[in-house]
Every structure is written in C-alpha cells, then in structure tokens.
Write a protein that holds these residues in place. Structure first.
Motif, PDB file in Angstrom:
ATOM      1  N   PRO A   1     -13.365  54.129   3.589  1.00 25.76           N
ATOM      2  CA  PRO A   1     -13.418  55.298   4.282  1.00 25.76           C
ATOM      3  C   PRO A   1     -12.926  54.986   5.991  1.00 25.76           C
ATOM      4  CG  PRO A   1     -15.395  54.303   4.170  1.00 25.76           C
ATOM      5  CD  PRO A   1     -13.903  53.595   3.547  1.00 25.76           C
ATOM      6  N   THR A   2     -11.912  54.414   6.009  1.00 28.28           N
ATOM      7  CA  THR A   2     -11.412  54.202   8.027  1.00 28.28           C
ATOM      8  C   THR A   2     -10.083  54.572   7.657  1.00 28.28           C
ATOM      9  OG1 THR A   2     -10.737  52.097   7.530  1.00 28.28           O
ATOM     10  CG2 THR A   2     -13.142  52.568   8.060  1.00 28.28           C
ATOM     11  N   ASN A   3      -9.174  55.274   6.056  1.00 28.01           N
ATOM     12  CA  ASN A   3      -8.196  55.553   6.100  1.00 28.01           C
ATOM     13  C   ASN A   3      -7.394  56.466   6.848  1.00 28.01           C
ATOM     14  OD1 ASN A   3      -5.079  55.957   5.138  1.00 28.01           O
ATOM     15  ND2 ASN A   3      -5.819  55.779   3.134  1.00 28.01           N
ATOM     16  N   SER A   4      -7.003  56.751   7.691  1.00 30.25           N
ATOM     17  CA  SER A   4      -6.364  58.408   8.514  1.00 30.25           C
ATOM     18  C   SER A   4      -5.324  58.951   7.715  1.00 30.25           C
ATOM     19  CB  SER A   4      -6.068  57.629   9.865  1.00 30.25           C
ATOM     20  OG  SER A   4      -4.846  56.733   9.842  1.00 30.25           O
TER      21      SER A   4
ATOM     22  N   THR B   1      -2.280  59.457  14.592  1.00 30.17           N
ATOM     23  CA  THR B   1      -1.184  60.248  16.167  1.00 30.17           C
ATOM     24  C   THR B   1      -0.548  58.366  15.703  1.00 30.17           C
ATOM     25  OG1 THR B   1      -2.286  61.607  16.730  1.00 30.17           O
ATOM     26  CG2 THR B   1      -0.543  61.104  17.956  1.00 30.17           C
ATOM     27  N   GLY B   2      -1.487  57.566  16.349  1.00 32.55           N
ATOM     28  CA  GLY B   2      -0.867  56.294  16.725  1.00 32.55           C
ATOM     29  C   GLY B   2       0.559  55.417  15.655  1.00 32.55           C
ATOM     30  N   ARG B   3      -0.565  55.821  14.756  1.00 30.78           N
ATOM     31  CA  ARG B   3       0.463  55.140  13.541  1.00 30.78           C
ATOM     32  C   ARG B   3       1.347  55.747  13.083  1.00 30.78           C
ATOM     33  NH1 ARG B   3      -5.474  52.884  10.972  1.00 30.78           N
ATOM     34  NH2 ARG B   3      -5.553  50.882  11.800  1.00 30.78           N
ATOM     35  N   TYR B   4       1.455  56.830  12.871  1.00 29.23           N
ATOM     36  CA  TYR B   4       2.642  57.981  12.091  1.00 29.23           C
ATOM     37  C   TYR B   4       2.619  59.005  12.892  1.00 29.23           C
ATOM     38  CZ  TYR B   4      -0.540  55.887   8.588  1.00 29.23           C
ATOM     39  OH  TYR B   4      -0.992  54.578   7.755  1.00 29.23           O
ATOM     40  N   GLY B   5       2.259  59.275  13.574  1.00 30.27           N
ATOM     41  CA  GLY B   5       3.463  60.502  14.439  1.00 30.27           C
ATOM     42  C   GLY B   5       2.700  61.323  14.794  1.00 30.27           C
ATOM     43  N   PRO B   6       3.756  63.377  15.065  1.00 31.65           N
ATOM     44  CA  PRO B   6       2.573  63.817  15.512  1.00 31.65           C
ATOM     45  C   PRO B   6       1.614  64.859  14.438  1.00 31.65           C
ATOM     46  CG  PRO B   6       3.881  64.291  16.237  1.00 31.65           C
ATOM     47  CD  PRO B   6       4.503  62.968  15.608  1.00 31.65           C
ATOM     48  N   GLU B   7       1.860  64.471  13.218  1.00 22.24           N
ATOM     49  CA  GLU B   7       2.180  65.565  12.400  1.00 22.24           C
ATOM     50  C   GLU B   7       0.206  66.425  12.261  1.00 22.24           C
ATOM     51  OE1 GLU B   7       1.616  66.238   7.522  1.00 22.24           O
ATOM     52  OE2 GLU B   7       1.743  64.364   8.244  1.00 22.24           O
ATOM     53  N   VAL B   8      -0.839  65.165  12.404  1.00 23.73           N
ATOM     54  CA  VAL B   8      -1.757  65.691  12.064  1.00 23.73           C
ATOM     55  C   VAL B   8      -2.461  66.647  13.271  1.00 23.73           C
ATOM     56  CG1 VAL B   8      -4.568  65.605  11.795  1.00 23.73           C
ATOM     57  CG2 VAL B   8      -2.289  64.100  10.210  1.00 23.73           C
TER      58      VAL B   8
ATOM     59  N   LEU C   1       0.490  44.619   4.214  1.00 27.07           N
ATOM     60  CA  LEU C   1       0.139  46.001   5.098  1.00 27.07           C
ATOM     61  C   LEU C   1       0.716  46.799   4.491  1.00 27.07           C
ATOM     62  CD1 LEU C   1      -0.458  45.514   8.234  1.00 27.07           C
ATOM     63  CD2 LEU C   1       1.336  46.033   9.014  1.00 27.07           C
ATOM     64  N   MET C   2      -0.166  47.508   4.281  1.00 30.20           N
ATOM     65  CA  MET C   2       0.224  48.887   3.653  1.00 30.20           C
ATOM     66  C   MET C   2       0.335  50.335   4.701  1.00 30.20           C
ATOM     67  SD  MET C   2      -2.074  48.591   0.076  1.00 30.20           S
ATOM     68  CE  MET C   2      -1.740  47.161  -1.074  1.00 30.20           C
ATOM     69  N   ILE C   3       1.606  50.790   3.862  1.00 34.05           N
ATOM     70  CA  ILE C   3       1.258  51.859   5.160  1.00 34.05           C
ATOM     71  C   ILE C   3       1.079  53.480   4.731  1.00 34.05           C
ATOM     72  CG2 ILE C   3       2.884  53.318   5.829  1.00 34.05           C
ATOM     73  CD1 ILE C   3       3.180  51.507   8.029  1.00 34.05           C
ATOM     74  N   LEU C   4       1.231  53.531   3.569  1.00 28.48           N
ATOM     75  CA  LEU C   4       1.713  55.477   3.372  1.00 28.48           C
ATOM     76  C   LEU C   4       0.299  55.895   3.358  1.00 28.48           C
ATOM     77  CD1 LEU C   4       3.109  57.960   2.927  1.00 28.48           C
ATOM     78  CD2 LEU C   4       2.054  57.537   0.542  1.00 28.48           C
ATOM     79  N   LEU C   5      -1.228  55.680   3.041  1.00 29.73           N
ATOM     80  CA  LEU C   5      -2.028  56.332   2.926  1.00 29.73           C
ATOM     81  C   LEU C   5      -3.253  55.435   4.497  1.00 29.73           C
ATOM     82  CD1 LEU C   5      -2.306  57.707   0.229  1.00 29.73           C
ATOM     83  CD2 LEU C   5      -0.855  58.539   1.340  1.00 29.73           C
ATOM     84  N   GLY C   6      -2.640  55.028   4.929  1.00 25.95           N
ATOM     85  CA  GLY C   6      -3.777  54.408   5.849  1.00 25.95           C
ATOM     86  C   GLY C   6      -2.847  53.177   6.105  1.00 25.95           C
ATOM     87  N   LEU C   7      -3.484  52.491   7.104  1.00 25.60           N
ATOM     88  CA  LEU C   7      -2.518  50.680   7.726  1.00 25.60           C
ATOM     89  C   LEU C   7      -4.006  50.063   7.239  1.00 25.60           C
ATOM     90  CD1 LEU C   7      -0.072  49.510   8.346  1.00 25.60           C
ATOM     91  CD2 LEU C   7      -1.438  49.245  10.859  1.00 25.60           C
TER      92      LEU C   7
ATOM     93  N   VAL D   1       5.116  49.948  13.735  1.00 30.66           N
ATOM     94  CA  VAL D   1       5.393  50.896  15.220  1.00 30.66           C
ATOM     95  C   VAL D   1       6.425  51.240  14.227  1.00 30.66           C
ATOM     96  CG1 VAL D   1       4.323  49.882  16.702  1.00 30.66           C
ATOM     97  CG2 VAL D   1       6.585  48.915  17.023  1.00 30.66           C
ATOM     98  N   ARG D   2       7.021  51.666  13.008  1.00 33.60           N
ATOM     99  CA  ARG D   2       8.057  52.582  12.811  1.00 33.60           C
ATOM    100  C   ARG D   2       9.508  51.728  13.494  1.00 33.60           C
ATOM    101  NH1 ARG D   2       6.043  55.432   9.362  1.00 33.60           N
ATOM    102  NH2 ARG D   2       7.952  56.715   9.092  1.00 33.60           N
ATOM    103  N   LYS D   3      10.084  50.809  13.053  1.00 35.83           N
ATOM    104  CA  LYS D   3      10.766  50.057  13.871  1.00 35.83           C
ATOM    105  C   LYS D   3      12.119  49.067  13.133  1.00 35.83           C
ATOM    106  CE  LYS D   3      10.119  49.069  18.910  1.00 35.83           C
ATOM    107  NZ  LYS D   3       9.157  48.358  19.851  1.00 35.83           N
TER     108      LYS D   3
END
Length: 322
Positions: free
Chosen positions: A271-274, A306-313, A12-18, A151-153
């Motif tokens: 192209p799906t990397n939020s 938002t669901g993956r990284y929070g409300p920033e965007v 699972l790679m997280i920083l730039l898209g799961l 989910v950042r636990k």
C-alpha cells in the motif's frame, strides 16, 4: 518492474515503487556463538525488544560489541522504524570498530532507505575500501549502484556494476541491474541480451521475468509485456511489483478492467507504492472517472512519487484535479 540490488545486501525494485529488501550480511562467528544465536532467534520470532536486549548483553563483551550494536541497529531500523535510535546504535558500532566494513555498509543501506543518497554513498564507499572479500566487494558495488539508480544517475550506476561484473560475472543481481541501466541509457539490445541469457540460466526467476516484461513495456510492446509479467506471477502469485506492472501493461494493451483488478490487488499487497497509485490514476482517467483518478494521483504524490520518478503525476494532478 525493474530492480537493483544493494547489500546489507538489498534489492531495489524501481518501476512501480521503490522497494528495499534487506538480507543481512553476518559474520561467520554468528553461526558459532550461542549468544548471537539467541538474539537472532528472538529477532526471527518477532520478539524485537527482547532481541535488542540480548544484543545489548552481547555488546558488553568488547570483542563482540561492534557486531552486536550493528545487529541491534538493523533490528531497530528494519522492524520498528526507530530511526534515531538505530542511527545512534550504528554510530556506537562504528566508534567501537571503525575498521568493520559492514558497519558502514549497513548504515548506508539505512540512509538510502530514508532517501539520503549522498550519505548512503559516502558510507558505502567507506565499506568498499575496508574489505578485500570478493563477495562483499560485489555486494557493496551493487549497493553504490543502487543508490545512484535511486536518483536516476544511470551512467554512474553502470560504472559500479561493470566493476562488480568484473569480479563476478555470474551474479544475478549484477546482471539484472546492468540490464536496467543499459536500458535507461538507450542501449536496449544490450539490456535485453543480458536478461534473455539470465532467463536461460534461471527460467523460473520472477525477478528476471519481471524485468524482461519491463523491457518490453519501455518499448511500448505491451502485449509482449503481459506474457512475461504473467509468467512472473505464476512463479510468485503475490509479487506486488509484477502485479502492478501487469496492470499497467494491460491498460496500455487496451484492457482497463483487468488492469484495474491487478493494480488494486498490487496496492493491497504493497500500500505504499507510489507508482501503483500513479497507474491507478491512469486507469480511472481512462475509464472517465476523474474524481477517482485525482484521488489516486494525490496518493501517489503523498507517497513520494515526484522525488523518486519525476514530475509526471504532479503535472497530471495540476492539469485534471484543480
């Protein structure tokens, strides 16, 4: 970008898209059984419908039914996105052999891919108690950790990774994911120490190089980040995560033009990397083009940022795009 590894096994790679990369854990009989070999070769060749029919044929044999149905379920899910049929096949595999750990693990991976974290962890824990094989125990612990990380636990993830580490301290996936969890918990020196040790052992591994770059990104040492991401891309020029991370580091290091080039290229590759769209929005905002920034932020939101990284965007969008 950082990563965690779950298993059918996946990373699972997280920083730039799961992103999830699945590596099927197959039983040794598959390498001996001509019927399974035929089905696997069809799947590898991209003939997914024919492969599923071949798995159905193998499943007529009660001794091989569970494994065949599991492989069919993975084929349906991974290659065709037929979620309902895939889950139905997993259910049949489990009912055929409720003691096979791989059935629960693979369904858990599917649930995690769909963002159904609680169901994923439940299945992965069932897999954990059904095997005594060390390699699988390490992989399943990593999978549970990755679901927590999704989910950042981070504390819960670290508990699983510590257990995996006690079983195999050489496993690279365990090392990298522990470093990420430690970073997220503010234990930066420990996290970097793990990565630098891994880099000595695996000097050309793009995953390690990328994660060292991300470590410095977290510390706002962006010039240092750039050098590590560039090394990762030298090894793996089409690594979308490293490309996106490099772009973000370049933006923060004061080079938005190069950042734009690399982030756009990363989106071409994935192209799906939020998170890449989030970074693209930041670049256009830096360049003073709010229309393009808002378009990028909207795509980040549409792709589930938002669901993956929070409300920033969402906050950026509501501030600049209303």
């Amino acid at each position: 970008m950082r990563t965690y590894r779950p298993a059918r096994t996946f990373v699972l790679m997280i920083l730039l898209g799961l992103t999830i990369q699945a590596l099927a854990q197959v039983d040794s009989l598959l390498y001996r059984d001509p019927a399974f070999q035929k089905a696997l070769q069809l799947e590898k060749a991209g003939r997914h419908g024919a492969a599923q029919k071949a798995y159905d044929q193998v499943a007529q044999d009660s001794a091989r039914r569970s494994t065949a149905l599991r492989l069919k379920a993975n084929c349906l899910f991974d290659h065709e996105g037929r979620v309902v049929e895939s889950l139905a096949a997993f259910d049949l595999a489990i009912s055929s052999d409720p003691t096979d750990a791989a059935n629960y693990n693979d369904r858990g991976v599917a649930y995690q891919t769909m963002g159904m974290t609680s169901k994923a962890i439940t299945d992965m824990r069932r897999a954990l108690v059904l095997t005594e094989d060390t390699n699988r125990l390490v992989a399943y612990r990593c999978n549970i950790a990755s679901a927590h990380m999704q989910v950042r636990k981070w504390k819960e993830a670290l508990v699983e990774l510590d257990s995996a580490m006690a079983l195999d301290s050489t496993d690279l996936g365990v090392q990298v994911n522990r470093s990420l969890s430690l970073d997220e918990l503010g234990r930066y020196d420990e996290g970097l120490s793990i990565l630098l040790h891994a880099n000595v052992q695996h000097p050309k591994d793009p995953l390690v190089l990328n994660n060292i770059g991300y470590h410095y990104t977290r510390l706002n040492e962006h010039a240092a980040s750039v050098t590590w991401y560039e090394q990762a891309l030298e090894v793996q020029p089409k690594n979308a995560s490293a490309m996106n991370n490099l772009g973000y580091a370049e933006l923060r290091a004061g080079d938005p033009s190069s950042a734009l080039k690399h982030i756009q290229r990363s989106i071409e590759l994935n192209p799906t990397n939020s998170y890449a769209y989030r970074n693209l929005g930041h670049v256009w905002k830096e360049k003073g083009d709010l229309d393009k920034a808002c378009e990028a932020y909207k795509k980040a939101l549409d792709h589930g940022f938002t669901g993956r990284y929070g409300p920033e965007v969402k906050q950026q969008y509501e501030t600049y795009c209303r």
